[in-house]
Enzyme design. Structure first.
Site, short mmCIF file in Angstrom:
data_model
loop_
_atom_site.label_atom_id
_atom_site.label_comp_id
_atom_site.label_asym_id
_atom_site.label_seq_id
_atom_site.Cartn_x
_atom_site.Cartn_y
_atom_site.Cartn_z
CG ASP A 168 -15.19 35.40 -29.80
OD1 ASP A 168 -13.95 35.40 -29.92
OD2 ASP A 168 -15.81 36.16 -29.04
CD GLU A 169 -11.79 39.63 -32.73
OE1 GLU A 169 -11.48 40.77 -33.10
OE2 GLU A 169 -11.57 39.19 -31.57
CG ASP A 201 -16.29 40.43 -32.45
OD1 ASP A 201 -16.14 39.32 -31.90
OD2 ASP A 201 -16.11 41.52 -31.86
#
Length: 371
Positions: free
Chosen positions: A112-113, A16
């Site tokens: 983003d993860e 993350d």
């Protein structure tokens, strides 16, 4: 029996990025470093919505999906920055390249993860912890960004672990530690336990995983309905879901099935805010705008309805998507029936142009994907 169990243990990493959009802006613009910034819509006029806030802003209570006007009230010195999704998308592509050095089993959840299954890793390192360290260091060295990582034997525990020591954290929760870890976890940290359910649990004297664990599966079902079976398993760290590669490339919308039924409009709106952010990111990734916004609702009895609204010009901004979804929800008299699933999608795109403008790059899109 023991060897059979060990054979089935997977090595899962959840990566993350730390305040991704805001961190990219601070990386590229030295004047923003160390300052409270929010990437998203301006608070002027009707006001926008915060997509991501820097850690300096989060100290004031500013968070994603919060109305920009409210964020400014909490932090009067907050600097608002318009999103640059082409830049974030390129950073995300480079991060994915770093992941792929170690495994092809990558399940992106957003820009983003992502989950990574490194049970069989390409470089034969063998240690998920070492792989997570290498990934974090590569992101830092090559992109000047930081990421937090959670490492465990399943997705649920790995995701919780990644959030424990942010920013720039790395947390490993091994098989022998999972149950004791879950026992210490506050009930509000469990996936699917919102504020209303957490308050109910606390009134029953249930404050931690250990408290939940003392109840039988039937007891949990009696007090919380069918979701009680979910609590029974998850408090023991049981999650058999596999990492699913390439899921993010198949969607022009997002939906989420909740482990407990939503009965209050404010709960539903809070979930719509999260879903709308995901939809917004996916639309930007594909360079899409749509003329029709559709809200999908599935009730506790599995009856399903959709409501939609069309516009004369394509829309793709977070504020408009979220506002429309909330209005569509309101038109259904939401507190009349318990809701188990909500989804938002955009359609009626006209011509779909791939973000890299290559005419031979076709994109297969399905209507929904899980958040």
């Amino acid at each position: 029996m023991e060897s059979e169990t060990n054979k089935k243990l997977r090595k899962i990493i959840h990566i993350d990025m730390d305040a991704f959009y805001a961190s990219v802006e601070q990386r590229d613009n030295p004047e923003y470093r160390g300052k409270a910034i929010a990437v998203g819509g301006s608070p002027e006029g009707r006001g926008g919505v915060v997509a991501t806030a820097s850690y300096e802003a989060r100290k004031f209570g500013v968070r994603s999906a919060m109305p920009s006007k409210r964020a400014l009230q909490l932090c009067p010195e907050l600097i608002f920055i318009r999103p640059r999704f082409d830049v974030y998308k390129e950073a995300s592509r480079k991060i994915r390249e770093i992941f792929s050095r170690h495994t092809d089993i990558i399940e992106p959840l957003s820009l983003d993860e992502a989950f990574l299954d490194v049970t069989e890793d390409k470089q034969q390192i063998g240690s998920a912890i070492e792989i997570a360290k290498l990934i974090k260091q590569a992101i830092k060295d090559e992109l000047q960004l930081t990421a937090s990582a959670g490492v465990s034997v399943n997705k649920f525990v790995a995701k919780i672990a990644s959030d424990l020591n942010k920013p720039d954290g790395l947390t490993f929760i091994g098989p022998s530690s999972i149950e004791s870890f879950m026992e210490k976890l506050p009930v509000e940290k469990f996936f699917g336990v919102g504020k209303v359910t957490a308050d109910k649990m606390k009134r029953m004297g249930l404050h931690t995983g250990a408290d939940l664990k003392r109840l039988s599966e039937n007891d949990l079902k009696t007090h919380f309905g069918k979701v009680g079976a979910f609590y029974y398993r998850i408090v023991r760290g049981i999650d058999e879901r596999e990492v699913q590669p390439h899921r993010e490339t198949k969607s022009l919308g997002a939906e989420d099935t909740f482990p407990y039924d939503l009965t209050r409009t404010e709960e539903m709106n809070a979930e719509l805010e999260k879903i709308a952010v995901t939809v917004y990111e996916r639309l930007k990734r594909y360079g899409l705008k749509g003329r029709t916004v559709t809200l999908k609702i599935k009730y506790s009895d599995f009856r399903q309805i959709t409501r939609n609204q069309s516009f004369p010009v394509p829309v793709g901004d977070l504020e408009k998507i979220l506002e429309t979804a909330k209005q569509l929800l309101l038109s259904t008299e939401p507190e009349d029936k318990p809701v188990r699933l909500l989804g938002i999608s955009l359609s009626n795109f006209g011509e779909i142009v791939p973000v890299n403008n290559r005419p031979d790059n076709t994109i297969q899109l399905s209507l929904f994907d899980d958040v």
